[in-house]
Design an enzyme around this catalytic site. Structure first.
Site, PDB file in Angstrom:
ATOM      1  N   HIS A   1      -0.167   3.920   7.947  1.00  0.00           N
ATOM      2  CA  HIS A   1       0.233   5.195   7.490  1.00  0.00           C
ATOM      3  C   HIS A   1       0.196   5.287   6.056  1.00  0.00           C
ATOM      4  CE1 HIS A   1       4.472   3.984   5.862  1.00  0.00           C
ATOM      5  NE2 HIS A   1       4.329   2.745   6.771  1.00  0.00           N
TER       6      HIS A   1
ATOM      7  N   GLU B   1       5.322   8.389   8.682  1.00  0.00           N
ATOM      8  CA  GLU B   1       5.748   7.312   9.836  1.00  0.00           C
ATOM      9  C   GLU B   1       7.315   6.854   9.414  1.00  0.00           C
ATOM     10  OE1 GLU B   1       6.770   3.205  10.333  1.00  0.00           O
ATOM     11  OE2 GLU B   1       6.553   3.913   8.590  1.00  0.00           O
ATOM     12  N   GLU B   2       7.545   6.918   8.090  1.00  0.00           N
ATOM     13  CA  GLU B   2       8.796   6.523   7.405  1.00  0.00           C
ATOM     14  C   GLU B   2      10.027   7.366   8.209  1.00  0.00           C
ATOM     15  OE1 GLU B   2       9.213   3.757   6.632  1.00  0.00           O
ATOM     16  OE2 GLU B   2       7.662   3.124   4.962  1.00  0.00           O
TER      17      GLU B   2
ATOM     18  N   ASP C   1       0.996  -2.698   9.479  1.00  0.00           N
ATOM     19  CA  ASP C   1       2.329  -2.055   8.753  1.00  0.00           C
ATOM     20  C   ASP C   1       3.345  -3.033   8.475  1.00  0.00           C
ATOM     21  OD1 ASP C   1       3.902  -0.370   7.463  1.00  0.00           O
ATOM     22  OD2 ASP C   1       4.773   0.724   9.430  1.00  0.00           O
TER      23      ASP C   1
END
Length: 472
Positions: free
Chosen positions: A290, A336-337, A364
């Protein structure tokens, strides 16, 4: 004895796969495991070429240098920020300049939250300025802040037992850190559970394996029907200190100020590039990381490293003039976070073609020196992956372990697609995770070279095998 036991278990595990029965593929194309094993063995020279190019050759340190240029230029890349928008534009240009194919952006609506100014000061039993990081999606405090007595707990169970004592107070969680999965629930749910018992705010011990007075941020979630209260992470040191003070009977008072605010969803993009397959272009092996990060540090480790070894995998394959039978697709996820927002929307857009995905890969959890590959899939697929990983014997990274899931690929895994992620140094990773310390200083170019080699060999060989990985 351990070796003999391993050999026995391995033989029992492989007997039905290597007995000569045609159990792979459909119809006349069915093949035995031994035939597939021999096919994979023929990739030994290709694997060595990839390893030599990235670990010892002209491509060594390239992924590190590319990453450093981006994060030094752009900085952290919070969902909804101008920095993330600029990083996506730069990466689209970089991928086109690298000669990759079908480079394009896929639109995504993403959350936009900003932390604003924030502070926390202990007023009693002594004056002490505390380092904090507000949690993603948290509301702010009133301009004058919240000044209240503190209730320290070590678990949700303790909070429930002491619920009446929490009303009108700031709940401080000093949960122990055994592993990330166990501790992160306090960051995710701490505000909701504190609000249920009438707390005014919550402060959570940072979810970290090690601390040098460093708060760690991350996403948190509110619950419908439960009042929203401000929430932030504090350092391990301050959480433990307040716990000691409370055990002595000290009255602890904290003033919390947070300027956090949420805005309407912003426009963003998943960034896509490919090497089109030569024989089965509609079939896909996906590699990913990401591009977004939190707003502290540089987002070099989380997840700049994963994004850039995924780009590097395609670069290495292109540099060697290789073109696999299946399409190798790179996706750099956005947001993504915030809970895998970009990957969720990608899945919704492409899930009708899930039967054409042979393997989905996500990096990740750090790009330090990997010790192997984590894999989720059928037993038949697993033994194939074990053979693929044996090609990495020259750099002594051959393990295949369970649990290859990841935030951005779990949608596909739940749909039956095999998934893989790097097995890395999680103690180091969670020492810097979501903190000001996530900078290029954490990264090691030689370790990134090795991680990129693993990523490239696995993705290329799986994409070039005559058949897709078998599913359950």
């Amino acid at each position: 004895m351990k070796f003999l036991l391993f050999m026995f278990v391995g033989v029992v595990h492989l007997l039905p796969l290597a007995s000569g029965k045609a159990i792979y593929g459909n119809g006349p194309s069915q093949r035995t495991f031994q035939e597939i094993k021999e096919e994979i063995a023929h990739y030994g020279d290709v694997a060595k070429s990839i390893i030599n190019l990235t670990v010892y050759g002209k491509a060594q340190n390239r992924s590190y240098e590319r990453l450093a240029l981006l994060v030094d230029t752009v900085g952290p890349r919070l969902s909804g920020s101008k920095n993330l928008e600029r990083a996506i534009e730069i990466m689209q240009q970089n991928l086109k300049g690298d000669g990759l194919e079908n480079v394009h952006l896929e639109p995504v609506k993403i959350p936009h939250w900003e932390r604003g100014e924030e502070s926390a000061v202990m007023l009693e039993p002594r004056i002490h300025k505390m380092a904090i990081l507000g949690l993603g999606s948290s509301i702010g405090t009133p301009p004058e802040g919240i000044t209240a007595e503190v209730l320290v707990v070590t678990s949700f169970d303790e909070l429930q037992r002491r619920g009446p004592d929490a009303e009108g107070k700031i709940v401080v969680y000093n949960q122990p850190y055994t592993n990330y999965s166990a501790a992160v629930q306090y960051r995710m749910e701490g505000a909701v559970e504190a609000a249920k018992v009438g707390a005014l705010a919550s402060l959570i011990r940072s979810v970290a394996s090690f601390s040098i007075y460093s708060p760690h941020t991350g996403i948190q979630e509110y619950q419908k029907g439960v009042p929203k209260i401000p929430t932030a992470c504090i350092t391990v040191e301050d959480a433990e200190m307040m716990s000691r003070m409370a055990s002595r009977g000290n009255r602890i008072v904290v003033q919390l100020k947070m300027g956090a605010k949420s805005y309407p969803d912003a426009d963003s993009f998943n960034t896509v590039a490919e090497i089109t397959g030569s024989k089965y272009p509609e079939q896909v092996v996906l590699v990913s990381g990401h591009l977004d990060s939190w707003d502290v540090g540089q987002g070099a480790m989380d997840d700049g490293g994963g994004a850039f070894i995924s780009w590097e995998a395609l670069s290495l394959i292109k540099d060697l003039g290789l073109r696999p039978k299946r399409t190798l697709r790179l996706v750099l996820w956005t947001a993504e976070e915030q809970g895998g927002v970009g990957s969720s929307q990608y899945y919704q857009l492409h899930k009708a073609n899930s039967s054409n995905y042979s393997l989905v890969m996500e990096s990740d959890l750090g790009t330090f020196l990997p010790s192997g590959l984590k894999f989720t899939g059928s037993d038949k697929a697993r033994v194939i992956m074990e053979e693929v990983m044996s090609l990495l014997q020259p750099i002594n990274i051959t393990q295949v372990l369970k649990a290859g899931d990841g935030t951005d690929i779990n949608f596909w895994i739940q749909d039956g697609v095999p998934g893989a992620s790097l097995l890395d140094d999680l103690y180091k990773y969670f020492s810097f995770h979501h903190s000001h310390g996530d900078t290029m200083t954490v990264m090691d170019p030689k370790q990134m070279n090795v991680a990129a080699a693993v990523w490239a060999v696995v993705s290329y060989v799986v994409a070039d095998l005559e058949e897709m990985l078998p599913r359950s």
